[in-house]
Design an enzyme around this catalytic site. Structure first.
Site, PDB file in Angstrom:
ATOM      1  N   GLY A   1       7.321  -6.615 -10.731  1.00 33.70           N
ATOM      2  CA  GLY A   1       6.076  -5.977 -10.800  1.00 33.70           C
ATOM      3  C   GLY A   1       5.793  -5.353  -9.231  1.00 33.70           C
TER       4      GLY A   1
ATOM      5  N   THR B   1       5.834  -1.393  -8.473  1.00 35.28           N
ATOM      6  CA  THR B   1       5.635  -0.097  -8.372  1.00 35.28           C
ATOM      7  C   THR B   1       4.021  -0.109  -9.192  1.00 35.28           C
ATOM      8  OG1 THR B   1       7.538   0.842  -8.392  1.00 35.28           O
ATOM      9  CG2 THR B   1       5.651   2.335  -9.421  1.00 35.28           C
TER      10      THR B   1
ATOM     11  N   ILE C   1       7.314  -0.743 -15.545  1.00 34.25           N
ATOM     12  CA  ILE C   1       8.263  -2.231 -15.278  1.00 34.25           C
ATOM     13  C   ILE C   1       9.082  -2.315 -16.621  1.00 34.25           C
ATOM     14  CG2 ILE C   1       7.685  -4.673 -15.120  1.00 34.25           C
ATOM     15  CD1 ILE C   1       6.361  -2.770 -12.873  1.00 34.25           C
ATOM     16  N   THR C   2      10.244  -2.382 -16.114  1.00 30.87           N
ATOM     17  CA  THR C   2      11.443  -2.696 -17.272  1.00 30.87           C
ATOM     18  C   THR C   2      11.237  -3.947 -17.853  1.00 30.87           C
ATOM     19  OG1 THR C   2      13.024  -1.134 -16.014  1.00 30.87           O
ATOM     20  CG2 THR C   2      13.766  -2.583 -17.455  1.00 30.87           C
TER      21      THR C   2
ATOM     22  N   ARG D   1      19.707  -1.818  -6.172  1.00 28.49           N
ATOM     23  CA  ARG D   1      20.337  -0.687  -5.693  1.00 28.49           C
ATOM     24  C   ARG D   1      21.764  -0.656  -5.613  1.00 28.49           C
ATOM     25  NH1 ARG D   1      16.132   0.707  -0.940  1.00 28.49           N
ATOM     26  NH2 ARG D   1      14.396   1.310  -1.977  1.00 28.49           N
TER      27      ARG D   1
ATOM     28  N   GLU E   1      14.048   2.292  -8.314  1.00 26.08           N
ATOM     29  CA  GLU E   1      14.374   1.386  -7.170  1.00 26.08           C
ATOM     30  C   GLU E   1      14.820   2.314  -5.844  1.00 26.08           C
ATOM     31  OE1 GLU E   1      14.564  -1.503  -8.286  1.00 26.08           O
ATOM     32  OE2 GLU E   1      14.800  -1.068 -10.401  1.00 26.08           O
TER      33      GLU E   1
ATOM     34  N   ASP F   1      15.625  11.101  -2.829  1.00 20.39           N
ATOM     35  CA  ASP F   1      14.865  11.452  -1.619  1.00 20.39           C
ATOM     36  C   ASP F   1      14.518  10.427  -0.649  1.00 20.39           C
ATOM     37  OD1 ASP F   1      15.355  13.965  -2.546  1.00 20.39           O
ATOM     38  OD2 ASP F   1      13.188  14.158  -3.239  1.00 20.39           O
TER      39      ASP F   1
END
Lengths: 387, 248
Positions: free
Chosen positions: A134, A136, A167-168, A246, A366, A370
Site C-alpha cells: 500500500g 498509492t 492495490i493489487t 519495475r 509502478e 511519463d
C-alpha cells in the site's frame, strides 16, 4: 499451437543452464496452467486463485529470497525470465507474482527483523499467505511524498489512519506492507488481515488487468503492534521496492510482446486474402519486422540489465529506462498484432487485445511512462522537472 | 530399489528444424533443447517408485558436454545421481545402447526406465537393444506400471486395446504417455541442482550399425484439387478421400 521461442540474437547462448531451465519450466507452466483459463478469467473479471498454490509449488514466490526462508535463492536474471514468461500468459498473473516477490517479500527481507522474516517469508513463499503493498492513495499517485496516511505512536505500537487505492491483491491479502507518515517521515508497517479497523474494498469496472484483483485499503484507527514496523525511514523504502517491481515489469512486458508477435506471425501465415497468405504483403511484413526488431532490442536491454543487477551495479535510472522502453514497445506490438489479426484481433481467443488492454495499466503503474521520462531527464540534466 | 533412467536430449518440439550445411545433421543454431518428452515419464515414474519404495534413481545420458542441461533438469526434478557418458554427438542407436548397457552392468539396477522413443531420430530401438545387450526382460510402450513382490506388471497400449504383461525384476520398461503426469522442476530445486555433481564417463567406441547418409526437408508442395458442384464431383471427392488421402 504452442508458443514458439523468439530469440533472434541467440541470447540463449548467454544464459546458464539454470536460467534456461527456469525459463522453460515457467513457459511450460504457463502453457498448461494459465493460457487455457486466462481468456475466461479475463472476460469474467476474476483472478484464478487456484493457480496460487501451483505457482507456489514450483517456487515462483521468493525467487530471490534465500532457501532458509523458503525462497529459491536465484539471481535477478532468473527472476526476470520468470516474469517474462508469466506475462506472456497475462499481465494480471505476472502482477500477482511481482507484488508477492518485489513489493512484499523484498521489503520484508530487506527491512524486516529476523522475527518478521521468520514469520512471513516462509508463508508467502508457500502461497499460504498472500501479500499486498500500500503506497498509492486516491490523491497521491506519482507524488507519493504527499501521502495522507499516517501513524501515531501509542503505547505498545502505532495508530494507523488513512486509505490506499489501486492495490493489487488488496482484498485477498493476508498481509499488507503499508507506507505511512510517522512524525512527517515515511515508514513501512506490516498490517495483518483481521486487525480491527482495517477493511478492504475491491475496485470494479476495470477494462484492463481484468484477471487481477485491485482494491482499496481503509485504515480507521488500526492499532499496529510495535513489532510490526519495518526498519527503514523515508521514501527510499517504498521506492526501492518499486525499482524491484519495475525491473520485473521490464521483463514481463517483453513476454507480452512476444506473445503478440507469435500470434500475429502465425495468423499472417495462415490467413488468406487475395489468394495468398497476408504474410506475403509488404505492410504486414513491415509490422512483423518492427515487432521483431523492438522485441530483440528489449531482450538485449533486459539481459544486460539483469547481469548488472546480479553484479549489484544496476542503477534505478537504468531500470526506469528499461521499464519505459519495454512497456511502450509492448503496447505498440499489441496494437500492431491486433491490426494484423484484423477483426479477429478483437476476439478473446487471440491474445492481442487482452495484452493491449493490460499493458495500458502496466504503462502506468509502478511509475508511469511519463514519470520514468522525468527520472531519466533528471539523471541526464541534473534538473528535477517534477518538483 | 535402485532405478536407472536413460534420457536423451532432443530439440523442443516447438522448434523450427532446418537441415545443417553438411546435409547430414540439423542446424542447431537457435534451437532450444529439452529432455525427450517420453523420458520425462520415465523420470517421473522412477521418482514415484523411489518415494514409495525407497532406493535411488540415477539418470544417465549418452552425449556431449551440452547434454549436462538435461541432467540438470533430471536433478532438479529429484533424481539422486546424474551420469554423462561424454563423447561424440551420438548418431547411432547401437552406440548409445552399448554405452547404456555397459553402465547398467556396473550398477545392476532393479529397474531400467526410458522413454518409448526419443523424438529426434525416432528409431524406437533403445528398449529392445538394451534388453538384448543386458539379457533382461523388456516391456515397451507402457502406460501403467505396478512393481510388487519382485515383479513388474505393465499395461501397454496395443491396436484397439490394452495388453497386460508381467516380468520379473530386474527388467526394462519403456514409458508411454498416460503413465503419469511429470512434475515441474521447482525453482529452489533447480538452484540446488547446480551444485550437485555430474559423474562423467568415457564412452566405449563402437562401429556404427547405421550411418546417416543425408537429411532433407520434406517436400513443401501439397497440391490441392478443386472440384466442381456436380453430383459426379461428390463421387470423385469420396473416391479421392478414400483412395488418395486414405482418411475414410
Amino acid at each position: 499451437m504452442n508458443f514458439e521461442q523468439i530469440d533472434y540474437y541467440n541470447i540463449d547462448e548467454l544464459l546458464t543452464d539454470e536460467e534456461k531451465l527456469v525459463r522453460n519450466t515457467v513457459r511450460e507452466f504457463v502453457n498448461s496452467e494459465i493460457s487455457p483459463v486466462i481468456q475466461d478469467c479475463f472476460l469474467k473479471g476474476i483472478f484464478p486463485l487456484d493457480v496460487v498454490p501451483k505457482m507456489a509449488d514450483i517456487g515462483l514466490f521468493g525467487i530471490n529470497i534465500g532457501h532458509e526462508y523458503g525462497g529459491a535463492g536465484a539471481n535477478y536474471t532468473i527472476y526476470g525470465l520468470a516474469m517474462q514468461e508469466l506475462e506472456r500468459g497475462d499481465s494480471g498473473i505476472r502482477s500477482f507474482a511481482s507484488v508477492q516477490n518485489s513489493l512484499v517479500m523484498y521489503p520484508l527481507n530487506k527491512y524486516g527483523t529476523e522475527n518478521q522474516k521468520k514469520k512471513w517469508l516462509p508463508l508467502l513463499a508457500k502461497g499460504k499467505a498472500i501479500g499486498c503493498f500500500g503506497l498509492t492513495e486516491p490523491d497521491y499517485g506519482s507524488n507519493p511524498a504527499g501521502m495522507l496516511t499516517n501513524a501515531k505512536k501509542i503505547d505498545g505500537g502505532y495508530l494507523l489512519n488513512g486509505a490506499k487505492m489501486w492495490i493489487t491483491n488488496g482484498s485477498i491479502a493476508d498481509v499488507a506492507i503499508v507506507w505511512a507518515k510517522l512524525d512527517g517521515e515515511v515508514h513501512g508497517f506490516i498490517v495483518e488481515k483481521g486487525m480491527k479497523g482495517f477493511t478492504t474494498k475491491e475496485m470494479r469496472g476495470k477494462l484492463s488487468l481484468r484477471a487481477s484483483i485491485t482494491s482499496e485499503l481503509i485504515f480507521d484507527d488500526v492499532e499496529i503492534p510495535e513489532e510490526n514496523i519495518l526498519n527503514v525511514e523515508g521514501l527510499k523504502g517504498p521506492l526501492s521496492c518499486l525499482t524491484q517491481a519495475r525491473y520485473g515489469i521490464a521483463w514481463g512486458a517483453v513476454g507480452a510482446a512476444m506473445d503478440c508477435f507469435d500470434s500475429a506471425l502465425k495468423y499472417s501465415k495462415t490467413r488468406i486474402q487475395f489468394n495468398k497468405p497476408i504474410a506475403s504483403f509488404q505492410i504486414i511484413q513491415t509490422k512483423l519486422v518492427w515487432m521483431l526488431e523492438e522485441i530483440t532490442k528489449a531482450q538485449l536491454l533486459n539481459y544486460r540489465l539483469g547481469r548488472m543487477k546480479d553484479e549489484g551495479k544496476a542503477r534505478n535510472q537504468q531500470v526506469s529506462l528499461a521499464k519505459r522502453n519495454n512497456v511502450h514497445m509492448a503496447l505498440q506490438c499489441a496494437r500492431l498484432s491486433r491490426e494484423i489479426h484484423g477483426a479477429n484481433g478483437i476476439l478473446g481467443e487471440y491474445p492481442a487485445m487482452r495484452h493491449s488492454a493490460n499493458l495500458e495499466s502496466v504503462n502506468t503503474y509502478e511509475g508511469t511512462y511519463d514519470i520514468q521520462t522525468l527520472i531519466l531527464g533528471q539523471d541526464i540534466t541534473g534538473i528535477a522537472a517534477y518538483m | 530399489m535402485n532405478i536407472l533412467v536413460c534420457i536423451s536430449r532432443v530439440p523442443d518440439t516447438a522448434s523450427r528444424i532446418l537441415v545443417g550445411s553438411d546435409g547430414k545433421n540439423i542446424d542447431t543454431q537457435g534451437i532450444k533443447f529439452v529432455v525427450n518428452p517420453y523420458d520425462e515419464f520415465a523420470i517421473e515414474e522412477g521418482l514415484r517408485l523411489r518415494e514409495k519404495n525407497g532406493g535411488t534413481v540415477t539418470a544417465i545420458v549418452v552425449g556431449t558436454e551440452a547434454s549436462k542441461d538435461v541432467l540438470r533438469t533430471a536433478l532438479a526434478m529429484g533424481v539422486d545421481k546424474a551420469v554423462l557418458v561424454k563423447g561424440k554427438e551420438p548418431d547411432d542407436s547401437f552406440y548409445v545402447a552399448k554405452n547404456l548397457a555397459e553402465y547398467a552392468k556396473g550398477i545392476s539396477p532393479d529397474l531400467i526406465l526410458l522413454g518409448r522413443q526419443s523424438v529426434d531420430y525416432d528409431s524406437r530401438q533403445m528398449a529392445s537393444a538394451l534388453g538384448e545387450l543386458l539379457g533382461l526382460p523388456s516391456i515397451s510402450v507402457v502406460s501403467k506400471l505396478t512393481i510388487e513382490n519382485g515383479k513388474a506388471t505393465a499395461e501397454k497400449d496395443i491396436e484397439g486395446g490394452k495388453e497386460v504383461v508381467e516380468a520379473s525384476l530386474p527388467c526394462l520398461i519403456s514409458c508411454q504417455k498416460g503413465l503419469n503426469d511429470p512434475r515441474y522442476p521447482k525453482l529452489p530445486d533447480i538452484m540446488k541442482a547446480k551444485s550437485k555433481p555430474i559423474e562423467e564417463i568415457v564412452p566405449i567406441e563402437t562401429q556404427n550399425k547405421v550411418t546417416i547418409l543425408g537429411m532433407s526437408m520434406p517436400s513443401k508442395k501439397r497440391v490441392g484439387k478443386i472440384l466442381g458442384a456436380e453430383d459426379s464431383d461428390i463421387d470423385e471427392l469420396v473416391k479421392l478421400l478414400h483412395e488418395e488421402a486414405k482418411v475414410i
